[in-house]
Motif scaffolding. Structure first.
Motif, PDB file in Angstrom:
ATOM      1  N   ALA A   1     142.777  71.393 -38.204  1.00  0.00           N
ATOM      2  CA  ALA A   1     143.345  72.482 -37.410  1.00  0.00           C
ATOM      3  C   ALA A   1     144.152  71.889 -36.262  1.00  0.00           C
ATOM      4  O   ALA A   1     143.836  70.805 -35.755  1.00  0.00           O
ATOM      5  CB  ALA A   1     142.228  73.366 -36.858  1.00  0.00           C
ATOM      6  N   ALA A   2     145.202  72.590 -35.871  1.00  0.00           N
ATOM      7  CA  ALA A   2     146.027  72.143 -34.753  1.00  0.00           C
ATOM      8  C   ALA A   2     146.316  73.323 -33.840  1.00  0.00           C
ATOM      9  O   ALA A   2     146.466  74.459 -34.301  1.00  0.00           O
ATOM     10  CB  ALA A   2     147.336  71.539 -35.264  1.00  0.00           C
ATOM     11  N   THR A   3     146.368  73.062 -32.558  1.00  0.00           N
ATOM     12  CA  THR A   3     146.648  74.116 -31.584  1.00  0.00           C
ATOM     13  C   THR A   3     147.367  73.545 -30.373  1.00  0.00           C
ATOM     14  O   THR A   3     147.166  72.381 -29.996  1.00  0.00           O
ATOM     15  CB  THR A   3     145.348  74.811 -31.139  1.00  0.00           C
ATOM     16  N   ASN A   4     148.220  74.354 -29.770  1.00  0.00           N
ATOM     17  CA  ASN A   4     148.843  74.003 -28.490  1.00  0.00           C
ATOM     18  C   ASN A   4     148.067  74.621 -27.333  1.00  0.00           C
ATOM     19  O   ASN A   4     148.354  74.319 -26.174  1.00  0.00           O
ATOM     20  CB  ASN A   4     150.283  74.531 -28.434  1.00  0.00           C
ATOM     21  N   LEU A   5     147.111  75.496 -27.645  1.00  0.00           N
ATOM     22  CA  LEU A   5     146.395  76.266 -26.626  1.00  0.00           C
ATOM     23  C   LEU A   5     144.890  76.098 -26.802  1.00  0.00           C
ATOM     24  O   LEU A   5     144.173  77.048 -27.102  1.00  0.00           O
ATOM     25  CB  LEU A   5     146.790  77.751 -26.727  1.00  0.00           C
ATOM     26  N   GLU A   6     144.428  74.872 -26.602  1.00  0.00           N
ATOM     27  CA  GLU A   6     143.010  74.616 -26.844  1.00  0.00           C
ATOM     28  C   GLU A   6     142.090  75.411 -25.935  1.00  0.00           C
ATOM     29  O   GLU A   6     140.952  75.729 -26.296  1.00  0.00           O
ATOM     30  CB  GLU A   6     142.700  73.116 -26.701  1.00  0.00           C
ATOM     31  N   GLU A   7     142.594  75.797 -24.756  1.00  0.00           N
ATOM     32  CA  GLU A   7     141.759  76.570 -23.832  1.00  0.00           C
ATOM     33  C   GLU A   7     141.501  77.978 -24.355  1.00  0.00           C
ATOM     34  O   GLU A   7     140.609  78.670 -23.856  1.00  0.00           O
ATOM     35  CB  GLU A   7     142.422  76.631 -22.452  1.00  0.00           C
ATOM     36  N   GLU A   8     142.266  78.415 -25.360  1.00  0.00           N
ATOM     37  CA  GLU A   8     142.081  79.744 -25.937  1.00  0.00           C
ATOM     38  C   GLU A   8     141.005  79.772 -27.024  1.00  0.00           C
ATOM     39  O   GLU A   8     140.558  80.848 -27.418  1.00  0.00           O
ATOM     40  CB  GLU A   8     143.401  80.240 -26.538  1.00  0.00           C
ATOM     41  N   LEU A   9     140.598  78.604 -27.507  1.00  0.00           N
ATOM     42  CA  LEU A   9     139.640  78.570 -28.610  1.00  0.00           C
ATOM     43  C   LEU A   9     138.247  78.969 -28.156  1.00  0.00           C
ATOM     44  O   LEU A   9     137.788  78.597 -27.074  1.00  0.00           O
ATOM     45  CB  LEU A   9     139.580  77.172 -29.231  1.00  0.00           C
ATOM     46  N   ASP A  10     137.575  79.719 -29.003  1.00  0.00           N
ATOM     47  CA  ASP A  10     136.190  80.091 -28.734  1.00  0.00           C
ATOM     48  C   ASP A  10     135.332  78.821 -28.707  1.00  0.00           C
ATOM     49  O   ASP A  10     135.463  77.958 -29.590  1.00  0.00           O
ATOM     50  CB  ASP A  10     135.694  81.035 -29.832  1.00  0.00           C
ATOM     51  N   PRO A  11     134.448  78.665 -27.711  1.00  0.00           N
ATOM     52  CA  PRO A  11     133.604  77.456 -27.632  1.00  0.00           C
ATOM     53  C   PRO A  11     132.802  77.196 -28.901  1.00  0.00           C
ATOM     54  O   PRO A  11     132.576  76.040 -29.278  1.00  0.00           O
ATOM     55  CB  PRO A  11     132.687  77.750 -26.438  1.00  0.00           C
ATOM     56  N   ALA A  12     132.381  78.246 -29.572  1.00  0.00           N
ATOM     57  CA  ALA A  12     131.612  78.072 -30.802  1.00  0.00           C
ATOM     58  C   ALA A  12     132.460  77.436 -31.896  1.00  0.00           C
ATOM     59  O   ALA A  12     131.947  76.698 -32.745  1.00  0.00           O
ATOM     60  CB  ALA A  12     131.067  79.417 -31.278  1.00  0.00           C
ATOM     61  N   VAL A  13     133.763  77.712 -31.874  1.00  0.00           N
ATOM     62  CA  VAL A  13     134.662  77.102 -32.849  1.00  0.00           C
ATOM     63  C   VAL A  13     134.800  75.610 -32.567  1.00  0.00           C
ATOM     64  O   VAL A  13     134.743  74.777 -33.472  1.00  0.00           O
ATOM     65  CB  VAL A  13     136.045  77.796 -32.808  1.00  0.00           C
ATOM     66  N   TRP A  14     134.947  75.267 -31.278  1.00  0.00           N
ATOM     67  CA  TRP A  14     135.055  73.853 -30.894  1.00  0.00           C
ATOM     68  C   TRP A  14     133.880  73.052 -31.443  1.00  0.00           C
ATOM     69  O   TRP A  14     134.049  71.935 -31.939  1.00  0.00           O
ATOM     70  CB  TRP A  14     135.063  73.721 -29.359  1.00  0.00           C
ATOM     71  N   ARG A  15     132.698  73.604 -31.343  1.00  0.00           N
ATOM     72  CA  ARG A  15     131.493  72.855 -31.718  1.00  0.00           C
ATOM     73  C   ARG A  15     131.414  72.562 -33.209  1.00  0.00           C
ATOM     74  O   ARG A  15     130.645  71.697 -33.622  1.00  0.00           O
ATOM     75  CB  ARG A  15     130.246  73.627 -31.275  1.00  0.00           C
ATOM     76  N   ARG A  16     132.202  73.256 -34.006  1.00  0.00           N
ATOM     77  CA  ARG A  16     132.152  73.031 -35.463  1.00  0.00           C
ATOM     78  C   ARG A  16     132.933  71.797 -35.892  1.00  0.00           C
ATOM     79  O   ARG A  16     132.838  71.372 -37.036  1.00  0.00           O
ATOM     80  CB  ARG A  16     132.706  74.254 -36.196  1.00  0.00           C
ATOM     81  N   PHE A  17     133.711  71.201 -35.010  1.00  0.00           N
ATOM     82  CA  PHE A  17     134.537  70.058 -35.382  1.00  0.00           C
ATOM     83  C   PHE A  17     133.866  68.747 -35.004  1.00  0.00           C
ATOM     84  O   PHE A  17     133.436  68.558 -33.859  1.00  0.00           O
ATOM     85  CB  PHE A  17     135.907  70.154 -34.715  1.00  0.00           C
ATOM     86  N   ASP A  18     133.794  67.839 -35.976  1.00  0.00           N
ATOM     87  CA  ASP A  18     133.172  66.545 -35.720  1.00  0.00           C
ATOM     88  C   ASP A  18     134.171  65.505 -35.218  1.00  0.00           C
ATOM     89  O   ASP A  18     133.784  64.443 -34.738  1.00  0.00           O
ATOM     90  CB  ASP A  18     132.484  66.018 -36.996  1.00  0.00           C
ATOM     91  N   THR A  19     135.474  65.802 -35.335  1.00  0.00           N
ATOM     92  CA  THR A  19     136.504  64.862 -34.891  1.00  0.00           C
ATOM     93  C   THR A  19     137.571  65.626 -34.121  1.00  0.00           C
ATOM     94  O   THR A  19     138.055  66.659 -34.584  1.00  0.00           O
ATOM     95  CB  THR A  19     137.153  64.157 -36.099  1.00  0.00           C
ATOM     96  N   ARG A  20     137.963  65.091 -32.943  1.00  0.00           N
ATOM     97  CA  ARG A  20     138.951  65.754 -32.100  1.00  0.00           C
ATOM     98  C   ARG A  20     140.001  64.741 -31.661  1.00  0.00           C
ATOM     99  O   ARG A  20     139.683  63.610 -31.338  1.00  0.00           O
ATOM    100  CB  ARG A  20     138.287  66.374 -30.868  1.00  0.00           C
ATOM    101  N   MET A  21     141.255  65.177 -31.642  1.00  0.00           N
ATOM    102  CA  MET A  21     142.360  64.303 -31.247  1.00  0.00           C
ATOM    103  C   MET A  21     143.244  65.012 -30.230  1.00  0.00           C
ATOM    104  O   MET A  21     143.532  66.202 -30.375  1.00  0.00           O
ATOM    105  CB  MET A  21     143.183  63.906 -32.481  1.00  0.00           C
TER     106      MET A  21
END
Length: 272
Positions: free
Chosen positions: A173-193
């Motif tokens: 997944a890619a986003t320009n607006l990471e501050e808009e993502l639901d925190p629960a969605v963030w937690r589902r990703f094991d790798t972040r760039m």
């Protein structure tokens, strides 16, 4: 992937609004798309480790350590997020399935949730790199904006799909607006760039790749690298291409004057 397999995969793609909800690129096509990719040292390390781990499935299974299969990228437009998806698909020798948000999003959000499920079901049956750009459109915080309950349904479906995501596919997944993502969605990703405008080293490498087919004009790459400080990779590419077109029109060699002219004409938006 040969053409018959590609056609079969495309035939099975989920549809909405009478259109396929994704476009499919073979590993060979991904290689062409990503031939000029330049990654920061940190992101190169993350990508290389991600690929290495996926190549050691048996050892990780024996150690009962789960494999990473979900990667999220965030940063300004034009900084290499989409190219990274193409690069990963090529390195993993998997087709890239590029989700078309315009077909997934429906005026009735209940239909949007259903479309999200269909896309993930496809990736469960066809090994691929599933890529969803502008991810914040689907994964934004559930307490923001209008139609909160309906938006929550989309996010909840997305969370279920991420929790169930397994097999040989990879989700990016890619986003320009990471501050808009639901925190629960963030937690589902094991790798972040994280992506940003290329530094001087990255610009120099990228400019060198773009100018590699040109006549060797002394100092051209160095001057171009300095001129384009603060530009995204996408802007650098467009300005160099614009200068190359001018050279062809004028039946002349590409030089710094043409690059400066292209730079002056380009509607530049600098990234941070």
């Amino acid at each position: 992937m040969n053409s018959s397999k590609k056609n079969n995969s495309q035939a099975r793609l989920p549809r909405a609004k009478g259109l396929d909800m994704a476009s499919v690129y073979t590993p060979k096509e991904c290689a062409r798309k990503a031939k000029h990719i330049v990654l920061s040292r940190q992101n190169r390390k993350i990508v290389d480790e991600f690929i290495t781990i996926l190549g050691m499935k048996e050892r990780f299974a024996a150690a009962d350590v789960p494999l990473p299969n979900k990667l999220v990228m965030f940063g300004p437009p034009g900084t290499g997020k989409t190219l990274t998806a193409f690069h990963l698909a090529r390195q993993l020798d998997l087709p890239l399935v590029l989700v078309r948000l315009d077909t997934v999003i429906h005026s009735h959000l209940g239909e949007t949730a259903s479309n999200v499920r269909k896309v993930f079901d496809y990736a469960a049956g066809v090994p691929c790199v599933l890529f969803l750009d502008e991810f914040d459109v689907l994964g934004r915080m559930r307490d923001s904006g209008d139609e909160v309950k309906e938006m929550a349904r989309v996010v909840n479906t997305l969370l279920q799909c991420l929790d169930e995501f397994a097999g040989d596919s990879v989700f990016i997944a890619a986003t320009n607006l990471e501050e808009e993502l639901d925190p629960a969605v963030w937690r589902r990703f094991d790798t972040r760039m994280t992506y940003s405008a290329p530094d001087e080293e990255g610009r120099r490498e990228y400019v060198g790749l773009l100018l590699s087919g040109e006549q060797d004009t002394p100092g051209l790459a160095e001057k171009t690298t300095e001129l384009l400080a603060g530009c995204s990779f996408a802007d650098i590419e467009q300005m160099v291409l614009k200068a190359r077109r001018k050279a062809i029109i004028g039946d002349a060699a590409l030089d710094y004057g043409l690059i400066r002219e292209a730079y002056g004409e380009y509607n530049l938006v600098r990234v941070k």
